[in-house]
Design a protein around this motif. Structure first.
Motif, short mmCIF file in Angstrom:
data_model
loop_
_atom_site.label_atom_id
_atom_site.label_comp_id
_atom_site.label_asym_id
_atom_site.label_seq_id
_atom_site.Cartn_x
_atom_site.Cartn_y
_atom_site.Cartn_z
N LEU A 18 0.79 -1.02 -0.16
CA LEU A 18 0.28 0.19 0.06
C LEU A 18 0.95 1.47 -0.06
O LEU A 18 0.55 1.68 -0.56
N LEU A 19 2.37 1.21 0.87
CA LEU A 19 3.21 2.44 0.78
C LEU A 19 3.98 2.66 -0.57
O LEU A 19 3.99 3.72 -0.87
N THR A 24 -1.28 5.49 -4.66
CA THR A 24 -1.75 5.95 -3.25
C THR A 24 -1.29 7.25 -2.93
O THR A 24 -0.30 7.51 -2.63
N ILE A 27 -3.60 8.22 2.24
CA ILE A 27 -4.12 7.10 3.93
C ILE A 27 -4.74 7.85 5.15
O ILE A 27 -4.31 8.38 5.39
N CYS A 29 -6.12 7.52 8.78
CA CYS A 29 -6.25 6.71 9.79
C CYS A 29 -7.82 6.70 9.93
O CYS A 29 -7.65 8.31 11.03
N VAL A 158 -1.30 11.21 4.83
CA VAL A 158 -1.40 10.67 5.83
C VAL A 158 -2.05 11.42 7.36
O VAL A 158 -1.31 12.78 7.48
N THR A 257 -7.51 7.25 -2.73
CA THR A 257 -7.33 7.72 -1.05
C THR A 257 -7.62 6.14 -0.60
O THR A 257 -8.28 5.19 -1.17
N ALA A 258 -7.02 5.01 0.49
CA ALA A 258 -7.06 4.94 1.14
C ALA A 258 -7.21 4.72 2.67
O ALA A 258 -6.80 5.56 3.62
N LEU A 260 -8.03 3.29 6.57
CA LEU A 260 -7.58 2.53 6.81
C LEU A 260 -8.39 2.41 8.69
O LEU A 260 -7.87 3.97 9.44
N ALA A 288 -8.76 0.09 2.96
CA ALA A 288 -7.14 -0.39 2.52
C ALA A 288 -7.66 -2.49 4.05
O ALA A 288 -7.09 -2.61 3.90
#
Length: 439
Positions: A18-19, A24, A27, A29, A158, A257-258, A260, A288
């Protein structure tokens, strides 16, 4: 369920993949409070930067732990480069902390001429709105995300979501504040200024019920004047709030966009994580996977809690071996020729040796007792750890049975808090490995 009757293992979240994926770009969180979102976001940023990405971490954590762990005295609304993080191919890390009011001020300054901007910034009604309206922090986090993405100075952003009462506030805020600041809001606030008198104040109170306690403290003609001045100055900007809110929501839905979802292996946290997973799916936002933080493991899982407790009880009750009779037998056979000694000096020496052996054996018995006690204590600690592991596994399995499609990475619990880059790197390694310590 598998043929063996055990819970199927959920798919593993490939964090490094993913990183490393250049597609990507964001991210996010998210999750319940106190589950390690800030630490996870920082660790992802460090790992991505050292793997070659140009990263900025946006945190909304008021505890300022992110700045401390990155060796920065303080964070503010401007991204700052983190020293000590240098990746291949120009990878680097920047970090910033959201300043809610400053971000709102930047919107005003960027979308109005200097004279009008100054009038808005000095308006008491605006100052209360920008500092105290419910949802403003979440909305401004999304505004800042949009600004960072538009600048294109970083290839990965992030985001550490705000510590709100509900994790869903983060998704709701753009639309909620956008609706609050659209044309209907203008009409509601302009009406009392036009009607005037008690009727106007009565009508105004209906609109004021939407606001926080800070705004409700402002009363009377002064409030009416401030509102009228504010609305007149902001009239051309309200539509822009709605447009940007819609654009931000679309950005969150974009393939780059992901999300977590961060959780702990605890029932309440995983219930909220499950709710968030369902909400993301309903909003068609790209999930993700799940980061399961602070998972306990053991390097001796073959020794069950039941067996460990039984062994501890045996040691404590002395049922493993009849130590006294064994040692007595050894003492009886230590000197088979001692009864043939006739010389007085020899008898004395034999008595001395016997006393010495007795003292040594007494000391040995004490040492054995201490070792047995320590061993029993360690066995009981191991049993407690195995019970914790079993409880966490049951909790995780309930989540994965409801959402078997969600990829999971488990992060081993550390013995202490993360307070520096080395700690963040350790978390990053555990994120990538995806298994708890000892598993």
């Amino acid at each position: 369920m598998s043929e063996a009757g055990t819970m199927d293992v959920p798919p593993r979240l490939a964090v490094d993949r993913l990183l490393d994926d250049p597609q990507t770009r964001i991210i996010v969180c998210c999750g319940a409070g106190g589950v390690g979102k800030t630490t996870t976001a920082a660790a992802l940023g460090v790992r991505a930067a050292e793997r070659g990405r140009k990263v900025v971490v946006l945190t909304i954590d008021p505890a300022r732990r992110l700045a401390q762990s990155m060796g920065i005295d303080s964070l503010d609304n401007t991204p700052r480069k983190v020293r000590g993080v240098q990746g291949a191919d120009g990878g680097e890390l920047h970090a910033m902390m959201l300043d809610m009011k400053r971000t709102f001020d930047e919107i005003v300054e960027g979308h109005s001429d200097p004279e009008r901007a100054q009038a808005i910034l000095a308006n008491p009604f605006y100052q209360s709105l920008s500092a105290g309206f419910a949802g403003t922090q979440e909305y401004m986090a999304m505004e800042k995300l949009g600004q960072l993405r538009a600048r294109d100075n970083w290839d990965l952003i992030v985001v550490d979501t705000p510590p709100s009462r509900s994790a869903l506030d983060f998704l709701d805020a753009p639309g909620r504040l956008g609706s609050f600041l659209d044309g209907k809001f203008i009409r509601v606030l302009m009406a009392p200024a036009k009607v005037g008198g008690r009727a106007g104040m009565k009508f105004l109170n209906v609109g004021m019920s939407m606001m926080t306690g800070t705004l409700s403290k402002l009363m009377g003609a002064s409030l009416l004047k401030d509102v009228q001045t504010f609305v007149a100055a902001m009239d051309t900007m309200f539509g822009g709030f709605r447009t940007r809110a819609d654009a931000t929501f679309q950005l969150l839905q974009a393939p780059g966009t992901a999300f977590l979802v961060v959780s702990a292996p605890e029932p309440d946290a995983l219930r909220e994580a499950a709710y968030f997973v369902e909400r993301l799916a309903a909003e068609r936002m790209p999930l993700a996977g799940l980061v399961l933080n602070r998972v306990h493991g053991s390097g001796a899982e073959q020794l069950s809690a039941e067996r460990a407790l039984a062994a501890a009880e045996n040691l404590e009750e002395g049922r493993i071996v009849d130590q006294e009779s064994g040692k007595a037998g050894l003492r009886d056979s230590t000197d088979p020729d001692s009864d043939t000694e006739t010389d007085t000096d020899t008898d004395t020496d034999a008595e001395t040796r016997t006393e010495t052996r007795t003292e040594r054996e007494t000391a040995a018995d004490a040492v054995d007792a201490d070792v047995d006690g320590i061993t029993a204590g360690l066995l009981r600690l191991h049993a407690e750890r195995m019970q914790v592991i079993a409880r966490e596994k049951r909790t995780r399995d309930r989540f994965t049975s409801l959402h078997p499609e969600v990829a999971v990475t488990e992060v081993a619990a550390l013995p202490g808090d993360v307070h520096d880059l080395a700690g963040l790197r350790a978390i990053g390694e555990r994120l990538a490995a995806g298994v708890p310590a000892g598993a």
